[in-house]
Design a protein around this motif. Structure first.
Motif, PDB file in Angstrom:
ATOM      1  N   PRO A 253     -29.486  30.149   5.875  1.00  0.00           N
ATOM      2  CA  PRO A 253     -28.024  30.101   5.967  1.00  0.00           C
ATOM      3  C   PRO A 253     -27.489  28.682   6.167  1.00  0.00           C
ATOM      4  O   PRO A 253     -26.456  28.319   5.602  1.00  0.00           O
ATOM      5  N   MET A 254     -28.197  27.860   6.948  1.00  0.00           N
ATOM      6  CA  MET A 254     -27.754  26.480   7.140  1.00  0.00           C
ATOM      7  C   MET A 254     -27.978  25.654   5.876  1.00  0.00           C
ATOM      8  O   MET A 254     -27.185  24.755   5.570  1.00  0.00           O
ATOM      9  N   ALA A 255     -29.048  25.948   5.137  1.00  0.00           N
ATOM     10  CA  ALA A 255     -29.258  25.269   3.857  1.00  0.00           C
ATOM     11  C   ALA A 255     -28.138  25.613   2.886  1.00  0.00           C
ATOM     12  O   ALA A 255     -27.636  24.757   2.144  1.00  0.00           O
ATOM     13  N   GLU A 256     -27.703  26.878   2.893  1.00  0.00           N
ATOM     14  CA  GLU A 256     -26.584  27.300   2.053  1.00  0.00           C
ATOM     15  C   GLU A 256     -25.293  26.601   2.490  1.00  0.00           C
ATOM     16  O   GLU A 256     -24.464  26.211   1.652  1.00  0.00           O
ATOM     17  N   GLY A 257     -25.127  26.441   3.793  1.00  0.00           N
ATOM     18  CA  GLY A 257     -23.964  25.733   4.295  1.00  0.00           C
ATOM     19  C   GLY A 257     -23.933  24.294   3.807  1.00  0.00           C
ATOM     20  O   GLY A 257     -22.872  23.777   3.409  1.00  0.00           O
ATOM     21  N   ALA A 258     -25.098  23.659   3.821  1.00  0.00           N
ATOM     22  CA  ALA A 258     -25.185  22.286   3.321  1.00  0.00           C
ATOM     23  C   ALA A 258     -24.872  22.230   1.833  1.00  0.00           C
ATOM     24  O   ALA A 258     -24.183  21.310   1.362  1.00  0.00           O
ATOM     25  N   TYR A 259     -25.350  23.213   1.095  1.00  0.00           N
ATOM     26  CA  TYR A 259     -25.071  23.263  -0.349  1.00  0.00           C
ATOM     27  C   TYR A 259     -23.567  23.416  -0.605  1.00  0.00           C
ATOM     28  O   TYR A 259     -22.998  22.740  -1.468  1.00  0.00           O
ATOM     29  N   ILE A 260     -22.929  24.291   0.156  1.00  0.00           N
ATOM     30  CA  ILE A 260     -21.485  24.505  -0.006  1.00  0.00           C
ATOM     31  C   ILE A 260     -20.721  23.214   0.263  1.00  0.00           C
ATOM     32  O   ILE A 260     -19.811  22.836  -0.491  1.00  0.00           O
ATOM     33  N   ALA A 261     -21.100  22.513   1.334  1.00  0.00           N
ATOM     34  CA  ALA A 261     -20.426  21.260   1.668  1.00  0.00           C
ATOM     35  C   ALA A 261     -20.627  20.218   0.562  1.00  0.00           C
ATOM     36  O   ALA A 261     -19.694  19.494   0.186  1.00  0.00           O
ATOM     37  N   ALA A 262     -21.852  20.139   0.041  1.00  0.00           N
ATOM     38  CA  ALA A 262     -22.145  19.181  -1.026  1.00  0.00           C
ATOM     39  C   ALA A 262     -21.377  19.527  -2.296  1.00  0.00           C
ATOM     40  O   ALA A 262     -20.869  18.636  -2.991  1.00  0.00           O
ATOM     41  N   LYS A 263     -21.263  20.819  -2.581  1.00  0.00           N
ATOM     42  CA  LYS A 263     -20.525  21.242  -3.777  1.00  0.00           C
ATOM     43  C   LYS A 263     -19.049  20.892  -3.643  1.00  0.00           C
ATOM     44  O   LYS A 263     -18.407  20.439  -4.612  1.00  0.00           O
ATOM     45  N   GLN A 264     -18.503  21.102  -2.464  1.00  0.00           N
ATOM     46  CA  GLN A 264     -17.101  20.762  -2.232  1.00  0.00           C
ATOM     47  C   GLN A 264     -16.857  19.262  -2.387  1.00  0.00           C
ATOM     48  O   GLN A 264     -15.757  18.836  -2.771  1.00  0.00           O
ATOM     49  N   ALA A 265     -17.892  18.486  -2.109  1.00  0.00           N
ATOM     50  CA  ALA A 265     -17.786  17.036  -2.239  1.00  0.00           C
ATOM     51  C   ALA A 265     -18.185  16.558  -3.635  1.00  0.00           C
ATOM     52  O   ALA A 265     -18.156  15.351  -3.907  1.00  0.00           O
ATOM     53  N   GLY A 266     -18.569  17.497  -4.507  1.00  0.00           N
ATOM     54  CA  GLY A 266     -18.972  17.139  -5.856  1.00  0.00           C
ATOM     55  C   GLY A 266     -20.317  16.444  -5.938  1.00  0.00           C
ATOM     56  O   GLY A 266     -20.608  15.730  -6.905  1.00  0.00           O
ATOM     57  N   ARG A 267     -21.189  16.684  -4.944  1.00  0.00           N
ATOM     58  CA  ARG A 267     -22.475  15.981  -4.886  1.00  0.00           C
ATOM     59  C   ARG A 267     -23.678  16.920  -4.948  1.00  0.00           C
ATOM     60  O   ARG A 267     -24.817  16.487  -4.778  1.00  0.00           O
ATOM     61  N   GLU A 268     -23.446  18.208  -5.179  1.00  0.00           N
ATOM     62  CA  GLU A 268     -24.562  19.168  -5.112  1.00  0.00           C
ATOM     63  C   GLU A 268     -25.629  18.931  -6.172  1.00  0.00           C
ATOM     64  O   GLU A 268     -26.807  19.272  -5.967  1.00  0.00           O
ATOM     65  N   LYS A 269     -25.269  18.340  -7.305  1.00  0.00           N
ATOM     66  CA  LYS A 269     -26.253  18.111  -8.372  1.00  0.00           C
ATOM     67  C   LYS A 269     -27.149  16.916  -8.090  1.00  0.00           C
ATOM     68  O   LYS A 269     -28.180  16.749  -8.735  1.00  0.00           O
ATOM     69  N   ASP A 270     -26.760  16.098  -7.131  1.00  0.00           N
ATOM     70  CA  ASP A 270     -27.530  14.900  -6.794  1.00  0.00           C
ATOM     71  C   ASP A 270     -28.413  15.101  -5.570  1.00  0.00           C
ATOM     72  O   ASP A 270     -29.146  14.187  -5.189  1.00  0.00           O
TER      73      ASP A 270
END
Length: 347
Positions: A253-270
Motif C-alpha cells: 500500500p505504501m508503494a502504491e502511495g508512492a506511485y500515486i504521488a509520482a504520477k501526480q508529479a508526472g515522474r512515475e515513468k522515471d
C-alpha cells in the motif's frame, strides 16, 4: 537469469526451533512429593503455556487482537483466521482492532485476560509497549500466539511469521543487482516506528544493497504502513529530491502511495517502485506488478490458518507447540506474477 535472482525465487522454509520444559526434583524426597513439587514449579515458572492436555471441553474461546485493520494485508489475516476457525465448531473467535493504538491494544488483551479466554492470537502494534501485557497473559496461563510481529523477549507460546530480514535482503539484492545495477538514488518509506517486521525489513534491505556501492538511499521517512500517508510522504520526497530512481516501501500500500504521488508529479515513468506483501486481491501487490506499477514485491503469508491449526493442536489435541514457525515467502516479478496470482487464488 542472474545468480541472485535464482536465490530469491528459491526462498524456502527456515529451520523451526522447538523448546523443551524441565523441572528438577530434590533428593531424599518421596516420588509423589517430588512430582507434586515439580508440577508446582512448572506452574510458578509459567512453563505450562506451550503445552496442554487433551480435554473433553466442548468450546474454546480465542481472542484475536489485531494491531490495525487499515492495512488490506491485516484484513486478509483476519479473514483467513475466520475461514480456518469455521472448520472447527468448537472454536469461538472474538476480534479486537487496536487501530494502531498501543493503549487500546493493551486494554484489548487485558480484557481477554479478564474473560479468561483459552488462547490469544495477536499482532502487536509495537514490540516494546506490548511486551508486558503479552507477558501478563502468558504468565496467567493463557497461551499466546504472535502473528507477524514479535515482542521483546520470549514470554509467548509461539511466533508465526516469515523471515523479514531475509525478505528485506532479497529486495535489496534485486535492487542492487537487477533494477539499479548501474547505481541510483533510492527513497525509503517505512512503516510504523517500533514494529519488528519494519525494523527487520529495513535491516535486510540495507544489507542487500551493500553489494552495490553505487546505490544510495537519499531519503527515509515513515508512513505507518498506510497508503494515504505514503502519498504525502512521497510528495515531500519528490519535492526535495530532483533525482529519484526508485522508491522502496516496506509494504505494497505504501508503494502504491508512492506511485500515486509520482504520477501526480508526472515522474512515475522515471521511477521504479518496490513493495512487500503480495496479496492476490484486485488491489494487491501481485496485480500491481502485473499492471507495471510495482517492479517487485514478495508474497508474505498472513499465518492466519497456521495460527488456528496451532490452536487446535494445543487446545484440542494437547500437543506441545514449536516456539517458532517460519513461513515461506515468494518473490513476485513480471516474469512470474501471473503464475503466482493464479497460485494464490487471485483473478
Amino acid at each position: 537469469m542472474k545468480k541472485g535472482f535464482k536465490r530469491m525465487l528459491g526462498l524456502g522454509l527456515a529451520a523451526v526451533c522447538a523448546f523443551g520444559l524441565t523441572a528438577c526434583a530434590g533428593g531424599g524426597q518421596s516420588a509423589s512429593t517430588t512430582a507434586a513439587q515439580s508440577e508446582a514449579a512448572k506452574s510458578e515458572a509459567g512453563e505450562s503455556k506451550s503445552e496442554a492436555k487433551a480435554t473433553d471441553k466442548k468450546e474454546f474461546v480465542i481472542g484475536m487482537s489485531q494491531c490495525n485493520l487499515g492495512e488490506p494485508w491485516r484484513v486478509a489475516m483476519n479473514d483467513q483466521i475466520k475461514m480456518a476457525a469455521e472448520k472447527h465448531p468448537e472454536f469461538k473467535v472474538i476480534y479486537a482492532d487496536a487501530a494502531q493504538d498501543n493503549s487500546k491494544q493493551i486494554a484489548d488483551i487485558q480484557n481477554f485476560i479478564q474473560q479468561k479466554v483459552d488462547l490469544i492470537i495477536t499482532s502487536p502494534n509495537e514490540a516494546t509497549p506490548l511486551t508486558n501485557v503479552v507477558k501478563e497473559a502468558y504468565e496467567a496461563g493463557i497461551p499466546v500466539i504472535l502473528l507477524d510481529r514479535k515482542i521483546d523477549g520470549d514470554t509467548y507460546t509461539q511466533f508465526i511469521g516469515a523471515d523479514n530480514v531475509d525478505m528485506g535482503r532479497v529486495a535489496g539484492e534485486y535492487v542492487a543487482n537487477t533494477l539499479l545495477k548501474d547505481g541510483g538514488k533510492v527513497c525509503e518509506i517505512k512503516g510504523l516506528e517500533g514494529t519488528s517486521g519494519g525494523i527487520d525489513r529495513d535491516k535486510g534491505f540495507r544489507e542487500g544493497i551493500a553489494s552495490n556501492p553505487k546505490v544510495e538511499i537519499v531519503a527515509v521517512n515513515n508512513a505507518d504502513w498506510l497508503r494515504e500517508k505514503a502519498i504525502t510522504v512521497a510528495e515531500e520526497m519528490l519535492q526535495t529530491n530532483k533525482e529519484i530512481d526508485l522508491f522502496i516501501a516496506l509494504n505494497d500500500p505504501m508503494a502504491e502511495g508512492a506511485y500515486i504521488a509520482a504520477k501526480q508529479a508526472g515522474r512515475e515513468k522515471d521511477i521504479m517502485f518496490v513493495g512487500f506483501d503480495g496479496l492476490p486481491t484486485p488491489d494487491g501487490g501481485i496485480k500491481s506488478v502485473i499492471d507495471k506499477r510495482i517492479s517487485m514485491t514478495q508474497v508474505y503469508p498472513t499465518g492466519g490458518a497456521e495460527a488456528i491449526q496451532s490452536a487446535y493442536e494445543l487446545l484440542v489435541e494437547g500437543k506441545e507447540l514449536e516456539k517458532n514457525i517460519t513461513l515461506k515467502s515468494e518473490v513476485v516479478v513480471p516474469e512470474n506474477a501471473e503464475e503466482l496470482l493464479t497460485k494464490y487464488g487471485g483473478k
